[in-house]
Design a protein around this motif. Structure first.
Motif, PDB file in Angstrom:
ATOM      1  N   GLN A  97     -33.943-100.272  45.257  1.00  0.00           N
ATOM      2  CA  GLN A  97     -33.657-101.308  46.251  1.00  0.00           C
ATOM      3  C   GLN A  97     -34.384-102.602  45.911  1.00  0.00           C
ATOM      4  N   LEU A  98     -35.601-102.496  45.428  1.00  0.00           N
ATOM      5  CA  LEU A  98     -36.328-103.705  45.037  1.00  0.00           C
ATOM      6  C   LEU A  98     -35.602-104.442  43.921  1.00  0.00           C
ATOM      7  N   ILE A  99     -35.105-103.707  42.945  1.00  0.00           N
ATOM      8  CA  ILE A  99     -34.389-104.321  41.828  1.00  0.00           C
ATOM      9  C   ILE A  99     -33.134-105.024  42.328  1.00  0.00           C
ATOM     10  N   ILE A 100     -32.387-104.366  43.187  1.00  0.00           N
ATOM     11  CA  ILE A 100     -31.152-104.955  43.710  1.00  0.00           C
ATOM     12  C   ILE A 100     -31.447-106.242  44.458  1.00  0.00           C
ATOM     13  N   TYR A 101     -32.417-106.209  45.350  1.00  0.00           N
ATOM     14  CA  TYR A 101     -32.643-107.361  46.216  1.00  0.00           C
ATOM     15  C   TYR A 101     -33.340-108.511  45.520  1.00  0.00           C
ATOM     16  N   GLU A 102     -34.060-108.247  44.433  1.00  0.00           N
ATOM     17  CA  GLU A 102     -34.717-109.330  43.696  1.00  0.00           C
ATOM     18  C   GLU A 102     -33.715-110.200  42.960  1.00  0.00           C
ATOM     19  N   ASP A 103     -32.629-109.612  42.486  1.00  0.00           N
ATOM     20  CA  ASP A 103     -31.672-110.322  41.656  1.00  0.00           C
ATOM     21  C   ASP A 103     -30.672-111.171  42.435  1.00  0.00           C
ATOM     22  N   VAL A 104     -30.589-111.007  43.727  1.00  0.00           N
ATOM     23  CA  VAL A 104     -29.577-111.694  44.524  1.00  0.00           C
ATOM     24  C   VAL A 104     -30.238-112.728  45.435  1.00  0.00           C
ATOM     25  N   LEU A 149     -25.869-117.095  49.362  1.00  0.00           N
ATOM     26  CA  LEU A 149     -24.709-116.353  48.886  1.00  0.00           C
ATOM     27  C   LEU A 149     -23.421-116.810  49.566  1.00  0.00           C
ATOM     28  N   VAL A 150     -23.441-116.923  50.868  1.00  0.00           N
ATOM     29  CA  VAL A 150     -22.260-117.293  51.640  1.00  0.00           C
ATOM     30  C   VAL A 150     -22.624-118.444  52.568  1.00  0.00           C
ATOM     31  N   GLU A 151     -21.814-119.479  52.523  1.00  0.00           N
ATOM     32  CA  GLU A 151     -22.053-120.632  53.391  1.00  0.00           C
ATOM     33  C   GLU A 151     -21.930-120.208  54.857  1.00  0.00           C
ATOM     34  N   CYS A 201     -25.949-111.268  55.167  1.00  0.00           N
ATOM     35  CA  CYS A 201     -25.285-110.903  53.907  1.00  0.00           C
ATOM     36  C   CYS A 201     -25.824-109.588  53.355  1.00  0.00           C
ATOM     37  N   ARG A 202     -27.132-109.447  53.351  1.00  0.00           N
ATOM     38  CA  ARG A 202     -27.738-108.227  52.817  1.00  0.00           C
ATOM     39  C   ARG A 202     -27.362-107.013  53.656  1.00  0.00           C
ATOM     40  N   LYS A 203     -27.353-107.159  54.985  1.00  0.00           N
ATOM     41  CA  LYS A 203     -26.980-106.033  55.847  1.00  0.00           C
ATOM     42  C   LYS A 203     -25.527-105.625  55.625  1.00  0.00           C
ATOM     43  N   ARG A 204     -24.655-106.623  55.445  1.00  0.00           N
ATOM     44  CA  ARG A 204     -23.244-106.320  55.189  1.00  0.00           C
ATOM     45  C   ARG A 204     -23.096-105.595  53.855  1.00  0.00           C
ATOM     46  N   TRP A 205     -23.856-106.037  52.850  1.00  0.00           N
ATOM     47  CA  TRP A 205     -23.824-105.370  51.544  1.00  0.00           C
ATOM     48  C   TRP A 205     -24.243-103.909  51.688  1.00  0.00           C
ATOM     49  N   ASP A 206     -25.317-103.685  52.429  1.00  0.00           N
ATOM     50  CA  ASP A 206     -25.800-102.317  52.637  1.00  0.00           C
ATOM     51  C   ASP A 206     -24.729-101.452  53.292  1.00  0.00           C
ATOM     52  N   GLN A 207     -23.985-102.020  54.246  1.00  0.00           N
ATOM     53  CA  GLN A 207     -22.907-101.284  54.900  1.00  0.00           C
ATOM     54  C   GLN A 207     -21.795-100.938  53.909  1.00  0.00           C
ATOM     55  N   LEU A 208     -21.455-101.885  53.052  1.00  0.00           N
ATOM     56  CA  LEU A 208     -20.387-101.655  52.077  1.00  0.00           C
ATOM     57  C   LEU A 208     -20.756-100.569  51.070  1.00  0.00           C
TER      58      LEU A 208
END
Length: 99
Positions: free
Chosen positions: A30-37, A42-44, A51-58
């Protein structure tokens, strides 16, 4: 098991749903994923947290998402939800190289 001064064995025992090794792997993945983004940009008109919570849901719907890299997760989701984007990328990738 001690890594980065964190007692993963104690954490695994407390959770009782995951071994100490899996707890450690999940944390560092999870640390690797979140450090790179750059979630905040990301979204206006959307916050980074949203955005991060939506990604986690997907990614929960992928299945074995915890064992995949971020790029692999994007690939799976783009095939599932953004077929037009995938087609455009494949067309771009198939263009001959300009020398």
């Amino acid at each position: 098991m001690l890594r980065d001064n964190i007692a993963w064995e104690v954490i695994g025992d407390e959770l009782s749903t995951r071994s100490n090794v899996l707890c450690c792997q999940k944390w560092y993945n999870q640390l690797i994923i979140y450090e790179d983004v750059d979630w905040d940009n990301l979204v206006e008109h959307r916050s980074g947290d949203v955005c991060r919570k939506r990604w986690d849901q997907l990614v929960k719907h992928i299945g074995e998402h915890a064992n995949m890299s971020f790029a692999e997760q994007v690939e799976v989701l783009s095939k599932r939800y953004c077929t037009d984007l995938l087609e455009a990328r494949e067309a771009y990738d198939s263009k001959p190289a300009v020398s």
